[in-house]
Design a protein around this motif. Structure first.
Motif, mmCIF file in Angstrom:
data_model
loop_
_atom_site.group_PDB
_atom_site.id
_atom_site.type_symbol
_atom_site.label_atom_id
_atom_site.label_comp_id
_atom_site.label_asym_id
_atom_site.label_seq_id
_atom_site.Cartn_x
_atom_site.Cartn_y
_atom_site.Cartn_z
ATOM 1 N N TYR A 205 1.297 -1.340 0.360
ATOM 2 C CA TYR A 205 0.138 -0.255 -0.206
ATOM 3 C C TYR A 205 1.055 1.101 -0.184
ATOM 4 C CZ TYR A 205 -2.073 4.464 2.321
ATOM 5 O OH TYR A 205 -2.108 5.036 2.224
ATOM 6 N N THR A 206 1.769 1.142 0.851
ATOM 7 C CA THR A 206 2.933 2.022 1.025
ATOM 8 C C THR A 206 3.732 3.169 -0.796
ATOM 9 O OG1 THR A 206 2.920 2.083 2.938
ATOM 10 C CG2 THR A 206 4.560 2.977 2.103
ATOM 11 N N ASP A 207 3.853 1.295 -1.126
ATOM 12 C CA ASP A 207 4.489 1.769 -2.273
ATOM 13 C C ASP A 207 3.439 2.797 -3.413
ATOM 14 O OD1 ASP A 207 7.015 1.123 -3.985
ATOM 15 O OD2 ASP A 207 4.977 0.252 -5.379
ATOM 16 N N ARG A 208 2.575 2.444 -3.385
ATOM 17 C CA ARG A 208 1.540 2.674 -4.062
ATOM 18 C C ARG A 208 0.898 4.442 -4.102
ATOM 19 N NH1 ARG A 208 -1.257 -2.011 -3.187
ATOM 20 N NH2 ARG A 208 -2.816 -1.189 -1.978
ATOM 21 N N ALA A 209 0.693 4.490 -2.583
ATOM 22 C CA ALA A 209 0.506 6.230 -2.000
ATOM 23 C C ALA A 209 2.023 6.602 -2.989
ATOM 24 C CB ALA A 209 0.013 5.850 -0.719
ATOM 25 N N LEU A 210 3.263 6.383 -1.968
ATOM 26 C CA LEU A 210 4.411 7.185 -1.993
ATOM 27 C C LEU A 210 4.597 8.113 -3.710
ATOM 28 C CD1 LEU A 210 6.926 5.490 -0.290
ATOM 29 C CD2 LEU A 210 6.195 7.814 0.547
ATOM 30 N N GLY A 211 3.729 7.504 -4.278
ATOM 31 C CA GLY A 211 3.924 8.014 -5.796
ATOM 32 C C GLY A 211 3.522 9.199 -5.631
ATOM 33 N N ARG A 212 3.168 9.325 -5.212
ATOM 34 C CA ARG A 212 2.445 10.808 -5.545
ATOM 35 C C ARG A 212 3.503 12.132 -4.691
ATOM 36 N NH1 ARG A 212 -3.107 12.592 -2.123
ATOM 37 N NH2 ARG A 212 -3.250 15.709 -3.160
ATOM 38 N N VAL A 213 3.380 11.355 -2.922
ATOM 39 C CA VAL A 213 4.021 11.888 -2.382
ATOM 40 C C VAL A 213 5.586 12.683 -3.414
ATOM 41 C CG1 VAL A 213 5.898 11.787 -0.406
ATOM 42 C CG2 VAL A 213 3.153 11.230 -0.287
ATOM 43 N N PHE A 214 5.932 11.051 -3.881
ATOM 44 C CA PHE A 214 7.434 11.888 -4.937
ATOM 45 C C PHE A 214 6.971 12.847 -6.023
ATOM 46 C CE2 PHE A 214 8.919 7.712 -3.162
ATOM 47 C CZ PHE A 214 9.674 7.817 -2.242
ATOM 48 N N ALA A 215 5.489 13.083 -6.706
ATOM 49 C CA ALA A 215 5.098 13.949 -7.657
ATOM 50 C C ALA A 215 5.202 15.408 -7.188
ATOM 51 C CB ALA A 215 3.940 13.464 -8.143
ATOM 52 N N LEU A 216 4.719 15.513 -6.030
ATOM 53 C CA LEU A 216 4.330 16.439 -5.281
ATOM 54 C C LEU A 216 5.675 16.834 -5.002
ATOM 55 C CD1 LEU A 216 1.568 15.471 -2.717
ATOM 56 C CD2 LEU A 216 1.329 16.981 -4.435
ATOM 57 N N ALA A 217 6.631 15.912 -4.688
ATOM 58 C CA ALA A 217 7.835 16.881 -3.667
ATOM 59 C C ALA A 217 8.905 17.440 -5.232
ATOM 60 C CB ALA A 217 8.992 15.404 -3.293
ATOM 61 N N GLY A 218 9.120 16.180 -6.224
ATOM 62 C CA GLY A 218 9.417 16.851 -7.287
ATOM 63 C C GLY A 218 9.025 17.831 -8.106
ATOM 64 N N GLY A 219 7.910 18.238 -8.026
ATOM 65 C CA GLY A 219 6.881 18.382 -8.743
ATOM 66 C C GLY A 219 7.328 20.658 -8.922
ATOM 67 N N ARG A 220 8.032 21.050 -7.408
ATOM 68 C CA ARG A 220 7.609 22.044 -7.421
ATOM 69 C C ARG A 220 9.019 23.160 -9.014
ATOM 70 N NH1 ARG A 220 10.321 24.209 -3.143
ATOM 71 N NH2 ARG A 220 8.726 26.169 -2.198
ATOM 72 N N GLY A 221 9.885 22.848 -9.095
ATOM 73 C CA GLY A 221 10.634 23.358 -10.975
ATOM 74 C C GLY A 221 11.752 23.409 -9.843
ATOM 75 N N ARG A 222 12.135 22.854 -8.882
ATOM 76 C CA ARG A 222 13.471 22.639 -8.585
ATOM 77 C C ARG A 222 13.849 21.360 -7.604
ATOM 78 N NH1 ARG A 222 14.229 26.793 -4.572
ATOM 79 N NH2 ARG A 222 15.775 25.352 -3.612
ATOM 80 N N PRO A 223 15.173 21.263 -8.161
ATOM 81 C CA PRO A 223 15.484 19.246 -7.526
ATOM 82 C C PRO A 223 15.144 19.089 -6.193
ATOM 83 C CG PRO A 223 17.077 20.879 -8.564
ATOM 84 C CD PRO A 223 15.998 21.741 -8.497
ATOM 85 N N CYS A 224 15.281 18.108 -6.274
ATOM 86 C CA CYS A 224 14.511 17.589 -4.878
ATOM 87 C C CYS A 224 15.327 16.510 -4.419
ATOM 88 C CB CYS A 224 13.286 17.393 -3.922
ATOM 89 S SG CYS A 224 12.547 16.006 -2.937
#
Length: 261
Positions: A205-224
């Motif tokens: 379950y966690t693996d599926r849900a983390l996809g959105r977390v990573f998209a948010l963290a990496g989607g601010r226009g700056r590297p993460c």
């Protein structure tokens, strides 16, 4: 890490209570595709500095992340300055503060804690200690150990934070995932009790849900830069033990990974 401070956002994810053997097996079997894509070399096997959440996170926030199992002095990515430290090096970000969140705040970061297990629950004074290190801290029952969709709820809160934070303000996000912690039987339909199998189902379950977390963290226009690890493992009857806070191989051995988004 030293060269990334200021230019990169940072995301520290602790997969609370996750056992190394379970994490490695599920990745090898293709059951955690999100993590497999980001960790092409697989999980690194490391030893945690403590056998339960509160102690391990105090160590993490001082710069003592899980240690590689191979002998030798291993350079740490970040470290609080103190006399006699032998594990800092040219790539270590050494800070003059007692903890990482405070040091990053001093470097201009907005610091956010998204808690999971009870040590991040502000309902008791003990649960305010670790969140109190951050400029902004959140916990609610939907993030906790009995919540079926805890990571999704944490991702919802992260989306709100990202939406209101100026794009040029660096962000340090700490996310504590509670799903693998007992009780986890609710991830395995029909299970009468917690087991290694329900622990594994919680990781799926966690693996599926983390996809959105990573998209948010990496989607601010700056590297993460992401560090993801467990704080300790846990036991389901091995050598007569259930739980953790004991000196056992399955408790001390944890998965660790680093990557950039």
């Amino acid at each position: 890490m030293r060269g990334l401070i200021g230019s990169h956002d940072l995301l520290l994810v602790t997969l609370d209570t996750l056992r190394y053997d379970v994490a490695a097996r599920l990745l090898a079997d293709g059951r955690t595709p999100t993590l497999a894509r980001l960790l092409p070399g697989g999980w690194e096997r490391r030893h945690t500095p403590a056998s339960f959440t509160y102690a391990a996170h105090h160590a993490f926030f001082a710069g003592f992340l899980p240690t590689p199992v191979a002998p030798g002095r291993h350079e740490r990515p970040f470290a609080a300055r103190f006399a006699g430290s032998e594990t800092t090096g040219p790539d270590t970000w050494v800070f003059d503060a007692a903890d990482l969140p405070g040091a990053l705040a001093g470097a201009g970061y907005h610091t956010v804690c998204l808690g999971g297990v009870g040590f991040f629950n502000p309902g008791a004074p003990l649960g305010r200690v670790l969140p109190g290190l951050f400029a902004e801290a959140h916990w609610e029952p939907s993030f906790g150990v009995t919540a079926l969709h805890g990571v999704d709820a944490q991702a919802d809160r992260l989306a709100e934070i990202v939406a209101r934070l100026p794009g040029d303000r660096p962000l340090f996000t700490f996310l504590n995932v509670a799903a693998m912690h007992q009780p986890n039987r609710h991830y395995l339909p029909g299970a009468a009790g917690d087991s290694v199998d329900s622990h594994a189902a919680a990781l799926e379950y966690t693996d599926r849900a983390l996809g959105r977390v990573f998209a948010l963290a990496g989607g601010r226009g700056r590297p993460c830069r992401v560090i993801i690890c467990s704080d300790h493992g846990t036991l389901y009857g091995e050598d007569g033990h259930v739980g953790h806070r004991v000196a056992h191989e399955a408790v001390w051995t944890v998965p660790y990974g680093e990557f950039s988004l």
